[in-house]
Design an enzyme around this catalytic site. Structure first.
Site, PDB file in Angstrom:
ATOM      1  N   TYR A  62       0.298  -1.674  -0.226  1.00 15.18           N
ATOM      2  CA  TYR A  62       0.003  -0.185  -0.038  1.00 15.18           C
ATOM      3  C   TYR A  62       0.489   1.248   0.114  1.00 15.18           C
ATOM      4  CZ  TYR A  62      -3.852  -2.976   1.141  1.00 15.18           C
ATOM      5  OH  TYR A  62      -5.089  -4.157   1.428  1.00 15.18           O
ATOM      6  N   LYS A  88       5.317 -14.744   5.333  1.00 13.98           N
ATOM      7  CA  LYS A  88       5.573 -15.824   3.840  1.00 13.98           C
ATOM      8  C   LYS A  88       6.427 -15.275   3.848  1.00 13.98           C
ATOM      9  CE  LYS A  88       3.347 -17.837   1.229  1.00 13.98           C
ATOM     10  NZ  LYS A  88       2.646 -19.554   1.574  1.00 13.98           N
ATOM     11  N   ASP A  94      -0.902 -17.706   4.459  1.00  8.43           N
ATOM     12  CA  ASP A  94      -1.195 -18.768   4.433  1.00  8.43           C
ATOM     13  C   ASP A  94      -2.692 -19.863   5.005  1.00  8.43           C
ATOM     14  OD1 ASP A  94       0.550 -20.069   4.373  1.00  8.43           O
ATOM     15  OD2 ASP A  94       0.486 -21.004   2.915  1.00  8.43           O
ATOM     16  N   ASP A 114      -4.693  -6.290   6.497  1.00 15.10           N
ATOM     17  CA  ASP A 114      -6.107  -5.364   5.528  1.00 15.10           C
ATOM     18  C   ASP A 114      -7.134  -7.261   5.571  1.00 15.10           C
ATOM     19  OD1 ASP A 114      -8.539  -4.214   5.178  1.00 15.10           O
ATOM     20  OD2 ASP A 114      -7.035  -3.667   3.181  1.00 15.10           O
ATOM     21  N   ASP A 121     -10.512  -8.554   7.981  1.00 14.64           N
ATOM     22  CA  ASP A 121     -11.974  -8.497   6.698  1.00 14.64           C
ATOM     23  C   ASP A 121     -12.646 -10.643   7.297  1.00 14.64           C
ATOM     24  OD1 ASP A 121     -11.524  -6.166   6.503  1.00 14.64           O
ATOM     25  OD2 ASP A 121     -12.007  -6.281   4.149  1.00 14.64           O
TER      26      ASP A 121
END
Length: 348
Positions: free
Chosen positions: A141, A188, A222, A246, A250
């Site tokens: 971002y 990750k 994941d 983010d 959610d």
């Protein structure tokens, strides 16, 4: 014995400066849910001083700027703000950048707090109580995109040790306040060894130095997503990078009843901007159907973390819990915004 001063000498202690709030309604349902949250906050903080400011897509269309300089100045002067929602186009528009990203980066709101907890009647599972702490200023971002060649676009993922250490220092503070039983670093690093490796190692060093090695673990993003679906009660404090946070927050907010009950706080040094997560919901804007609970729970985060008023924060949370338990629903048709707002106010 030193001479008496202040109240002991017969003089009243100077009162603390009244809290100030910069209110940025934004787009879509923002102008509907934000006034409800401000009214709830003002009931507990009657000296609250409110300043209104502009930001968002509508603001850009009117003025050619998504976040005017006056809005940034107002946020700086108030120290605290409530942002309603932003409607960002899904295409590139010359001169436009997301208002909330601009606010976060311009004001140094480097950390994002996203609590997820079970609520009566609306949560699909009891016993969930976690907080997702997300780096809020860089990662994918950061806004560094460019065309490499015809048909090939590049986005740069920015991870800095300074931002990671700042995030981890905030995690130390929150872990102490929550008495966290588990802190989970999500990354990750097996695929992104430089950026995610720097994130993991920088955060781990700060947390271990603060004495949290015994409760610190790691998950690949994941695997974390899978386990948030399988066993959300197992998580307490999750610390992760911008995009991962983010997405995971959610996903996790399903356990609190969905985006309509998902609050957040953008947090920086001496500044905080509360923000419901639900977005501008243009399909229901102006219908009266908007659920104001995410906005109300966002000002709870201002009370707890920015103004250091945990008892007032708990009062609002209890009012929300009582309302949901007694009503058993949050959809009141075209009266939803009004009924929920009034329901919380009467329970305070």
């Amino acid at each position: 014995m030193p001479p008496a001063t202040g109240a002991a000498a017969g003089h009243a202690e100077p009162s603390a400066a009244p809290p100030r709030l910069c209110v940025i309604a934004g787009d879509g349902i923002g102008p509907e849910v934000v006034p409800v949250a401000v009214e709830v906050l003002a009931k507990l903080l009657p000296a609250l001083q409110v300043t209104e400011a502009e930001a968002g897509w509508d603001c850009f269309q009117r003025h050619g700027c998504a976040v005017p300089a006056a809005t940034l100045a107002s946020m700086g002067a108030c120290g605290a703000g409530l942002f309603g929602a932003v409607s960002s186009p899904s295409r590139s528009v010359a001169g436009y950048r997301s208002a909330i990203l601009t606010l976060r980066q311009s004001l140094g709101l480097n950390v994002n707090l996203r609590p997820v907890r079970s609520w009566p009647c609306v949560s699909p599972q009891a016993g969930v109580d976690m907080l997702i702490l997300r780096e809020n200023s860089e990662g994918l971002y950061s806004g560094r995109e460019h065309w490499e060649s015809d048909g090939v676009a590049i986005a740069e993922r920015v991870i800095s040790r300074q931002a990671c250490e700042r995030l981890a220092a905030c995690a130390v503070q929150i872990a102490a306040a929550r008495n966290s039983r588990r802190i989970t670093l999500v990354h990750k690093a097996n695929v992104l060894p430089l950026t995610c490796g720097l994130f993991r190692d920088s955060c781990r060093a700060v947390l271990e130095a603060a004495g949290y090695a015994a409760v610190l673990d790691e998950r690949l993003v994941d695997v974390a997503a899978l386990q948030l679906v399988q066993s959300p009660q197992a998580f307490d404090l999750i610390v992760t990078s911008n995009l991962f946070g983010d997405i995971l927050s959610d996903l996790a907010c399903h356990w609190s009843g969905g985006l309509g009950l998902a609050p957040s706080l953008n947090w920086g040094s001496g500044l905080a901007l509360a923000e419901p997560v639900h977005g501008s919901a243009p399909d229901i804007a102006g219908s009266g159907r908007a659920n104001p609970l995410a906005a109300i729970l966002s000002v709870v985060l201002l009370l707890r973390y920015h103004w250091q008023q945990p008892l007032l924060a708990e009062r609002i949370e209890q009012a929300v819990s009582d309302f949901l338990e007694q009503e058993g629903r949050i959809d009141f048709g075209c009266e939803t915004t009004r009924v929920i707002g009034q329901g919380i106010l009467t329970r305070l």
